[in-house]
Design an enzyme around this catalytic site. Structure first.
Site, mmCIF file in Angstrom:
data_model
loop_
_atom_site.group_PDB
_atom_site.id
_atom_site.type_symbol
_atom_site.label_atom_id
_atom_site.label_comp_id
_atom_site.label_asym_id
_atom_site.label_seq_id
_atom_site.Cartn_x
_atom_site.Cartn_y
_atom_site.Cartn_z
ATOM 1 N N SER A 138 -15.099 30.537 28.855
ATOM 2 C CA SER A 138 -15.620 31.879 29.146
ATOM 3 C C SER A 138 -14.651 32.950 28.686
ATOM 4 C CB SER A 138 -15.913 32.020 30.643
ATOM 5 O OG SER A 138 -14.713 32.074 31.409
ATOM 6 N N LYS A 139 -13.364 32.725 28.870
ATOM 7 C CA LYS A 139 -12.369 33.725 28.482
ATOM 8 C C LYS A 139 -12.201 33.791 26.962
ATOM 9 C CE LYS A 139 -11.389 35.305 32.548
ATOM 10 N NZ LYS A 139 -11.711 36.705 32.903
ATOM 11 N N HIS A 170 -14.515 25.295 31.642
ATOM 12 C CA HIS A 170 -15.527 26.349 31.713
ATOM 13 C C HIS A 170 -14.872 27.725 31.813
ATOM 14 C CE1 HIS A 170 -14.366 25.025 35.602
ATOM 15 N NE2 HIS A 170 -15.533 24.893 36.183
ATOM 16 N N TYR A 171 -13.798 27.827 32.590
ATOM 17 C CA TYR A 171 -13.070 29.092 32.689
ATOM 18 C C TYR A 171 -12.458 29.457 31.340
ATOM 19 C CZ TYR A 171 -9.541 32.509 34.110
ATOM 20 O OH TYR A 171 -8.768 33.643 34.220
ATOM 21 N N ALA A 172 -11.781 28.494 30.699
ATOM 22 C CA ALA A 172 -11.148 28.752 29.407
ATOM 23 C C ALA A 172 -12.179 29.147 28.361
ATOM 24 C CB ALA A 172 -10.368 27.522 28.951
#
Length: 247
Positions: free
Chosen positions: A157-158, A153-155
């Site tokens: 989003s970035k 999810h972090y990857a």
């Protein structure tokens, strides 16, 4: 010509955001430090200027569209119309893609991607009308290569931040407003300090320069992109990763 400007930095209470706020303030800009953690943002603002004249904290949940509108209006009214925006606020979670529940997925995307979308859409029109502005979005190596340590999810989003940077850059280029992204690899912050020692050691060993980045190094790059002589740079992503990703 007076080139001191009003800057907004989100997630400014600690880590890279705090370093960016300090660097911009050191260059003579008035800095509004926005963070969900009111205490940490206020502490950083007091460190920069105890009088509150050139550094002030504003509590903001970047996920909330109404809060973004309200705080943006307050900053403009009380502190000056922003001409620099650094979208740094982010939530980091390290978790297997199989273990991410939908609520956490939505929350990470809302913080890391929607937050920058909302702030830019709120503040950039005034920059466009004035004919000058700088927007810098904090992306990540994870958004270029997939989650190495951080979760999917972090990857994701970035990765979205990188595309959103290009979209806004195209929309604003003719008006003197630049929009760029900075993509750090592992950088020493309070988040990395919470990781197990063996995980940190493995991360350092994988980086060609042999160490994690420093928040101040990222802040210097962000500050450069916010400068007066960078009007020909827009829609670009700047890597700062110790040689971990070369292109």
């Amino acid at each position: 010509m007076d080139t001191r400007r009003t800057a907004v930095v989100t997630g400014a209470g600690r880590g890279i955001g705090a370093a960016v706020a300090a660097r911009l303030h050191g260059l003579g800009h008035r800095v509004a430090l926005l963070d969900l953690d009111a205490d940490s943002a206020a502490a950083r603002a007091r460190e920069l200027d105890g009088s509150g004249a050139t550094a002030a904290a504003f509590t903001l949940d970047v996920r909330d569209p109404e809060a973004v509108r309200t705080v943006a209006a307050r900053v403009s009214r009380e502190f000056g119309v922003p001409e620099i925006l650094v979208n740094n606020a982010a939530r980091t979670r390290s978790r297997s893609v199989w273990d991410i529940d939908v609520a956490e997925w939505d929350d990470v995307l809302a913080t890391n991607l929607r937050g920058g979308f909302l702030l830019t859409r709120e503040l950039a029109p005034a920059m466009r009308d004035r004919g000058w502005g700088r927007v810098v979005n904090l992306a990540s190596l994870a958004g270029q290569q997939g989650g190495l340590v951080a979760g999917a999810h972090y990857a994701s989003s970035k990765a979205g931040v990188l595309v959103l940077t290009k979209v806004f850059a195209k929309e604003l280029a003719a008006s003197g407003v630049t929009v760029n992204a900075v993509a750090p690899a592992a950088t020493r912050t309070p988040v990395t300090d919470e990781l197990p020692a063996e995980q940190l050691a493995a991360a350092e060993a994988a980086i060609p320069v042999g160490r994690l980045g420093r928040a101040e190094e990222v802040a210097d790059l962000v500050a450069y992109l916010c400068g007066e002589n960078t009007g020909y740079i827009t829609g670009a992503t700047f890597d700062i990763n110790g040689g971990l990703f070369m292109r």
